[in-house]
Design a protein around this motif. Sequence first.
Motif, short mmCIF file in Angstrom:
data_model
loop_
_atom_site.label_atom_id
_atom_site.label_comp_id
_atom_site.label_asym_id
_atom_site.label_seq_id
_atom_site.Cartn_x
_atom_site.Cartn_y
_atom_site.Cartn_z
N LYS A 65 3.87 -109.03 74.52
CA LYS A 65 2.77 -108.06 74.48
C LYS A 65 1.82 -108.27 75.65
CE LYS A 65 0.53 -106.96 70.77
NZ LYS A 65 -0.24 -107.03 69.50
N LEU A 66 1.52 -109.53 75.95
CA LEU A 66 0.63 -109.87 77.06
C LEU A 66 1.19 -109.34 78.38
CD1 LEU A 66 -1.93 -111.51 77.91
CD2 LEU A 66 -0.41 -113.48 78.17
N ALA A 67 2.47 -109.57 78.63
CA ALA A 67 3.11 -109.09 79.85
C ALA A 67 3.05 -107.57 79.91
CB ALA A 67 4.56 -109.58 79.92
N ASP A 68 3.25 -106.92 78.79
CA ASP A 68 3.20 -105.47 78.74
C ASP A 68 1.80 -104.95 79.08
OD1 ASP A 68 4.50 -102.93 78.20
OD2 ASP A 68 3.30 -102.86 76.36
N VAL A 69 0.78 -105.51 78.44
CA VAL A 69 -0.60 -105.07 78.66
C VAL A 69 -1.04 -105.35 80.10
CG1 VAL A 69 -3.02 -105.52 78.03
CG2 VAL A 69 -1.30 -105.25 76.24
N LEU A 70 -0.63 -106.48 80.65
CA LEU A 70 -1.05 -106.86 82.00
C LEU A 70 -0.10 -106.36 83.09
CD1 LEU A 70 -2.25 -110.52 81.34
CD2 LEU A 70 -3.65 -108.46 81.64
N ASN A 71 0.95 -105.64 82.66
CA ASN A 71 1.95 -105.15 83.60
C ASN A 71 2.50 -106.30 84.45
OD1 ASN A 71 3.59 -103.17 84.73
ND2 ASN A 71 2.12 -102.67 86.32
N ALA A 72 2.87 -107.38 83.77
CA ALA A 72 3.29 -108.62 84.43
C ALA A 72 4.77 -108.90 84.16
CB ALA A 72 2.44 -109.77 83.92
N ASP A 73 5.32 -109.83 84.90
CA ASP A 73 6.69 -110.27 84.73
C ASP A 73 6.77 -111.16 83.49
OD1 ASP A 73 9.14 -111.69 84.85
OD2 ASP A 73 9.15 -111.64 87.04
#
Length: 122
Positions: A65-73
């Motif tokens: 979820k964190l990667a999704d929200v932050l648009n991260a790898d």
Amino acid sequence: MSWNKQSARGGDMQFGKRVRQLRNQRQLTQRQLAKELSVSDTYISKVENENLHFGDFPSEKFIHKLADVLNADEDELLLLADKVPEAIRKRVSERPNAFRILAALDDDSLDALLKSVVNPKA
């Protein structure tokens, strides 16, 4: 994947520092990020400051979820959190001997092997 655990500045990147960096790049406050993730801003602060107790460590689901929200790898964040991404875990279980050989290589040998695979004519 082009990412490795060494930051572009040459030092080891930590999970919390990377989360803070990504959050700042997205111009989110801890409170805004917490709201997006349905957690407290105190928890985000603890994550960013690497001030978590064993039971508080982020789960793979949270990191997704964190990667999704932050648009991260996602793989980068999982590895920084000392978790093995599912695709890598699956591949290692399919070919354990190949990964034992890779793990035994020194950095120069591994770099040469990767270069020959990624750019075989160089």
